[in-house]
Design a protein around this motif. Structure first.
Motif, PDB file in Angstrom:
ATOM      1  N   GLU A 241       0.813  -1.213   0.000  1.00 19.81           N
ATOM      2  CA  GLU A 241       0.000   0.000   0.000  1.00 19.81           C
ATOM      3  C   GLU A 241       0.846   1.262   0.000  1.00 19.81           C
ATOM      4  OE1 GLU A 241      -3.583   1.032   2.482  1.00 19.81           O
ATOM      5  OE2 GLU A 241      -3.885  -1.134   2.259  1.00 19.81           O
ATOM      6  N   ALA A 242       1.956   1.251   0.729  1.00 26.53           N
ATOM      7  CA  ALA A 242       2.813   2.443   0.788  1.00 26.53           C
ATOM      8  C   ALA A 242       3.402   2.744  -0.592  1.00 26.53           C
ATOM      9  CB  ALA A 242       3.919   2.255   1.823  1.00 26.53           C
ATOM     10  N   ALA A 243       3.875   1.729  -1.293  1.00 29.62           N
ATOM     11  CA  ALA A 243       4.419   1.934  -2.646  1.00 29.62           C
ATOM     12  C   ALA A 243       3.318   2.402  -3.582  1.00 29.62           C
ATOM     13  CB  ALA A 243       5.055   0.641  -3.157  1.00 29.62           C
ATOM     14  N   TYR A 244       2.121   1.813  -3.445  1.00 25.76           N
ATOM     15  CA  TYR A 244       0.981   2.207  -4.267  1.00 25.76           C
ATOM     16  C   TYR A 244       0.678   3.700  -4.071  1.00 25.76           C
ATOM     17  CZ  TYR A 244      -3.870   2.582  -5.844  1.00 25.76           C
ATOM     18  OH  TYR A 244      -5.021   2.978  -6.471  1.00 25.76           O
ATOM     19  N   GLU A 245       0.556   4.117  -2.829  1.00 27.39           N
ATOM     20  CA  GLU A 245       0.226   5.522  -2.535  1.00 27.39           C
ATOM     21  C   GLU A 245       1.336   6.460  -3.002  1.00 27.39           C
ATOM     22  OE1 GLU A 245      -1.061   5.999   1.533  1.00 27.39           O
ATOM     23  OE2 GLU A 245      -2.437   4.308   1.336  1.00 27.39           O
ATOM     24  N   PHE A 246       2.594   6.076  -2.786  1.00 28.71           N
ATOM     25  CA  PHE A 246       3.747   6.863  -3.214  1.00 28.71           C
ATOM     26  C   PHE A 246       3.667   7.146  -4.716  1.00 28.71           C
ATOM     27  CE2 PHE A 246       8.086   6.493  -5.077  1.00 28.71           C
ATOM     28  CZ  PHE A 246       8.678   7.634  -4.529  1.00 28.71           C
ATOM     29  N   LEU A 247       3.379   6.123  -5.499  1.00 32.53           N
ATOM     30  CA  LEU A 247       3.316   6.275  -6.958  1.00 32.53           C
ATOM     31  C   LEU A 247       2.056   6.997  -7.416  1.00 32.53           C
ATOM     32  CD1 LEU A 247       4.713   2.771  -7.879  1.00 32.53           C
ATOM     33  CD2 LEU A 247       5.849   4.976  -8.285  1.00 32.53           C
ATOM     34  N   ARG A 248       0.922   6.681  -6.815  1.00 29.53           N
ATOM     35  CA  ARG A 248      -0.339   7.339  -7.212  1.00 29.53           C
ATOM     36  C   ARG A 248      -0.276   8.838  -6.925  1.00 29.53           C
ATOM     37  NH1 ARG A 248      -3.145   6.445 -10.776  1.00 29.53           N
ATOM     38  NH2 ARG A 248      -5.003   7.223  -9.789  1.00 29.53           N
ATOM     39  N   GLU A 249       0.337   9.225  -5.792  1.00 30.50           N
ATOM     40  CA  GLU A 249       0.475  10.652  -5.464  1.00 30.50           C
ATOM     41  C   GLU A 249       1.292  11.384  -6.520  1.00 30.50           C
ATOM     42  OE1 GLU A 249       2.132  10.768  -1.521  1.00 30.50           O
ATOM     43  OE2 GLU A 249       0.247  10.128  -0.603  1.00 30.50           O
ATOM     44  N   LYS A 250       2.156  10.672  -7.214  1.00 29.21           N
ATOM     45  CA  LYS A 250       2.977  11.267  -8.268  1.00 29.21           C
ATOM     46  C   LYS A 250       2.305  11.153  -9.639  1.00 29.21           C
ATOM     47  CE  LYS A 250       7.361  10.542  -5.862  1.00 29.21           C
ATOM     48  NZ  LYS A 250       7.226  11.809  -5.224  1.00 29.21           N
ATOM     49  N   GLY A 251       1.087  10.594  -9.667  1.00 30.65           N
ATOM     50  CA  GLY A 251       0.312  10.539 -10.899  1.00 30.65           C
ATOM     51  C   GLY A 251       0.538   9.327 -11.780  1.00 30.65           C
ATOM     52  N   TYR A 252       1.248   8.313 -11.263  1.00 29.17           N
ATOM     53  CA  TYR A 252       1.524   7.123 -12.071  1.00 29.17           C
ATOM     54  C   TYR A 252       0.380   6.121 -12.021  1.00 29.17           C
ATOM     55  CZ  TYR A 252       6.346   8.651 -12.499  1.00 29.17           C
ATOM     56  OH  TYR A 252       7.474   9.357 -12.800  1.00 29.17           O
ATOM     57  N   THR A 253       0.255   5.342 -13.081  1.00 32.21           N
ATOM     58  CA  THR A 253      -0.664   4.221 -13.121  1.00 32.21           C
ATOM     59  C   THR A 253       0.005   3.062 -12.400  1.00 32.21           C
ATOM     60  OG1 THR A 253      -1.589   4.935 -15.232  1.00 32.21           O
ATOM     61  CG2 THR A 253      -1.906   2.606 -14.633  1.00 32.21           C
ATOM     62  N   VAL A 254      -0.736   2.441 -11.478  1.00 35.36           N
ATOM     63  CA  VAL A 254      -0.189   1.351 -10.672  1.00 35.36           C
ATOM     64  C   VAL A 254      -1.144   0.167 -10.717  1.00 35.36           C
ATOM     65  CG1 VAL A 254       0.617   0.651  -8.376  1.00 35.36           C
ATOM     66  CG2 VAL A 254       0.875   3.040  -9.114  1.00 35.36           C
ATOM     67  N   ILE A 255      -0.573  -1.004 -10.963  1.00 40.70           N
ATOM     68  CA  ILE A 255      -1.325  -2.256 -10.947  1.00 40.70           C
ATOM     69  C   ILE A 255      -0.585  -3.186  -9.999  1.00 40.70           C
ATOM     70  CG2 ILE A 255      -2.126  -4.236 -12.309  1.00 40.70           C
ATOM     71  CD1 ILE A 255      -1.991  -2.276 -14.776  1.00 40.70           C
ATOM     72  N   MET A 256      -1.311  -3.772  -9.065  1.00 46.13           N
ATOM     73  CA  MET A 256      -0.684  -4.692  -8.107  1.00 46.13           C
ATOM     74  C   MET A 256      -1.518  -5.958  -7.971  1.00 46.13           C
ATOM     75  SD  MET A 256       0.899  -2.360  -5.059  1.00 46.13           S
ATOM     76  CE  MET A 256       2.340  -1.355  -5.412  1.00 46.13           C
ATOM     77  N   ASP A 257      -0.830  -7.043  -7.653  1.00 48.13           N
ATOM     78  CA  ASP A 257      -1.461  -8.340  -7.406  1.00 48.13           C
ATOM     79  C   ASP A 257      -2.234  -8.851  -8.621  1.00 48.13           C
ATOM     80  OD1 ASP A 257      -2.109 -10.627  -5.968  1.00 48.13           O
ATOM     81  OD2 ASP A 257      -3.851  -9.719  -4.996  1.00 48.13           O
ATOM     82  N   ARG A 258      -1.660  -8.624  -9.803  1.00 46.21           N
ATOM     83  CA  ARG A 258      -2.247  -9.123 -11.041  1.00 46.21           C
ATOM     84  C   ARG A 258      -1.134  -9.693 -11.915  1.00 46.21           C
ATOM     85  NH1 ARG A 258      -7.189  -6.354 -12.506  1.00 46.21           N
ATOM     86  NH2 ARG A 258      -8.451  -6.491 -10.634  1.00 46.21           N
ATOM     87  N   CYS A 259      -1.426 -10.771 -12.624  1.00 48.78           N
ATOM     88  CA  CYS A 259      -0.456 -11.372 -13.541  1.00 48.78           C
ATOM     89  C   CYS A 259      -0.600 -10.729 -14.920  1.00 48.78           C
ATOM     90  CB  CYS A 259      -0.657 -12.883 -13.637  1.00 48.78           C
ATOM     91  SG  CYS A 259       0.450 -13.652 -14.839  1.00 48.78           S
ATOM     92  N   ILE A 260       0.472 -10.162 -15.429  1.00 47.25           N
ATOM     93  CA  ILE A 260       0.428  -9.482 -16.723  1.00 47.25           C
ATOM     94  C   ILE A 260       0.075 -10.445 -17.859  1.00 47.25           C
ATOM     95  CG2 ILE A 260       2.898  -9.698 -17.273  1.00 47.25           C
ATOM     96  CD1 ILE A 260       2.729  -6.712 -18.210  1.00 47.25           C
ATOM     97  N   LYS A 261       0.542 -11.678 -17.762  1.00 48.15           N
ATOM     98  CA  LYS A 261       0.235 -12.684 -18.810  1.00 48.15           C
ATOM     99  C   LYS A 261      -1.256 -13.015 -18.810  1.00 48.15           C
ATOM    100  CE  LYS A 261       1.431 -17.443 -20.077  1.00 48.15           C
ATOM    101  NZ  LYS A 261       0.397 -18.324 -19.566  1.00 48.15           N
ATOM    102  N   VAL A 262      -1.837 -13.203 -17.643  1.00 47.66           N
ATOM    103  CA  VAL A 262      -3.268 -13.501 -17.527  1.00 47.66           C
ATOM    104  C   VAL A 262      -4.081 -12.320 -18.034  1.00 47.66           C
ATOM    105  CG1 VAL A 262      -5.150 -13.915 -15.883  1.00 47.66           C
ATOM    106  CG2 VAL A 262      -2.987 -15.174 -15.660  1.00 47.66           C
ATOM    107  N   GLU A 263      -3.708 -11.109 -17.603  1.00 51.50           N
ATOM    108  CA  GLU A 263      -4.445  -9.926 -18.040  1.00 51.50           C
ATOM    109  C   GLU A 263      -4.348  -9.748 -19.549  1.00 51.50           C
ATOM    110  OE1 GLU A 263      -6.499  -8.083 -16.130  1.00 51.50           O
ATOM    111  OE2 GLU A 263      -6.009  -9.434 -14.485  1.00 51.50           O
ATOM    112  N   HIS A 264      -3.202 -10.025 -20.120  1.00 50.18           N
ATOM    113  CA  HIS A 264      -3.026  -9.932 -21.571  1.00 50.18           C
ATOM    114  C   HIS A 264      -3.976 -10.912 -22.275  1.00 50.18           C
ATOM    115  CE1 HIS A 264      -1.019 -10.791 -25.469  1.00 50.18           C
ATOM    116  NE2 HIS A 264      -0.936  -9.478 -25.489  1.00 50.18           N
ATOM    117  N   ALA A 265      -4.042 -12.140 -21.760  1.00 52.23           N
ATOM    118  CA  ALA A 265      -4.926 -13.140 -22.358  1.00 52.23           C
ATOM    119  C   ALA A 265      -6.397 -12.752 -22.236  1.00 52.23           C
ATOM    120  CB  ALA A 265      -4.687 -14.506 -21.700  1.00 52.23           C
ATOM    121  N   LEU A 266      -6.768 -12.134 -21.113  1.00 54.19           N
ATOM    122  CA  LEU A 266      -8.168 -11.758 -20.868  1.00 54.19           C
ATOM    123  C   LEU A 266      -8.607 -10.536 -21.652  1.00 54.19           C
ATOM    124  CD1 LEU A 266      -8.382 -12.337 -17.012  1.00 54.19           C
ATOM    125  CD2 LEU A 266      -9.438 -13.733 -18.803  1.00 54.19           C
TER     126      LEU A 266
END
Length: 137
Positions: free
Chosen positions: A110-135
C-alpha cells in the motif's frame, strides 16, 4: 487508502499501447514463473528488458543490474520481487519515469501504491500481466 487497480478495459488499453516491459527480478531459469511469464509476453510481441544483477542476458536481451541503468523509455515495469521490495523498486521507477508500475500476482504494498499514485503514475498490483493480456485480447 486501499489499492485500486484500473478496470480490465483500462488494463487492456495499457497493454495495447505498450511495447516495452522492463522485468525486475526476471530469472534466467526457464522453470521460474518470471521467466515463463516474460517469455509469453515476448512471444506476444513485447520487448522485454531484464533487470537482474546476476545475469548478462536473459531471453536474448541484455540484462541490467538496476532499473536506472536502462537508457531508453520503458512503458511498463513488471515486478517479480517480494512485496517488501516494492517500495525500493517504486523509487527507482520514478527515476526512469516509466508509464506503468505493475506488481505481479501475489505482490502488493500500500505504501508503494500511494507513493506512486500521489505522483500521478498508473499502478497495478497483485495481477499477472500474462493472464491480463490473455483476458483483454
Amino acid at each position: 487508502m486501499a489499492i485500486q487497480n484500473p478496470t480490465r478495459a483500462e488494463i487492456g488499453d495499457i497493454l495495447k499501447r505498450s511495447k516495452t516491459i522492463a522485468v525486475v527480478g526476471l530469472s534466467d531459469n526457464p522453470d521460474r514463473t518470471s521467466y515463463m511469464v516474460s517469455k509469453a509476453m515476448q512471444d506476444a510481441g513485447y520487448r522485454i528488458i531484464p533487470v537482474n544483477p546476476n545475469a548478462e542476458y536473459i531471453l536474448g536481451e541484455k540484462s541490467y543490474k538496476v532499473l536506472t541503468d536502462i537508457q531508453e523509455h520503458v512503458d511498463i515495469v513488471n515486478v517479480f520481487r517480494r512485496s517488501e521490495h516494492l517500495m525500493g523498486v517504486a523509487e527507482e521507477f520514478v527515476q526512469i519515469d516509466a508509464d506503468v508500475y505493475w506488481a505481479q500476482l501475489g505482490l502488493a504494498d500500500e505504501a508503494a501504491y500511494e507513493f506512486l499514485r500521489e505522483k500521478g503514475y498508473t499502478v497495478i498490483m497483485d495481477r499477472c500481466i500474462k493472464v491480463e493480456h490473455a483476458l483483454t485480447k
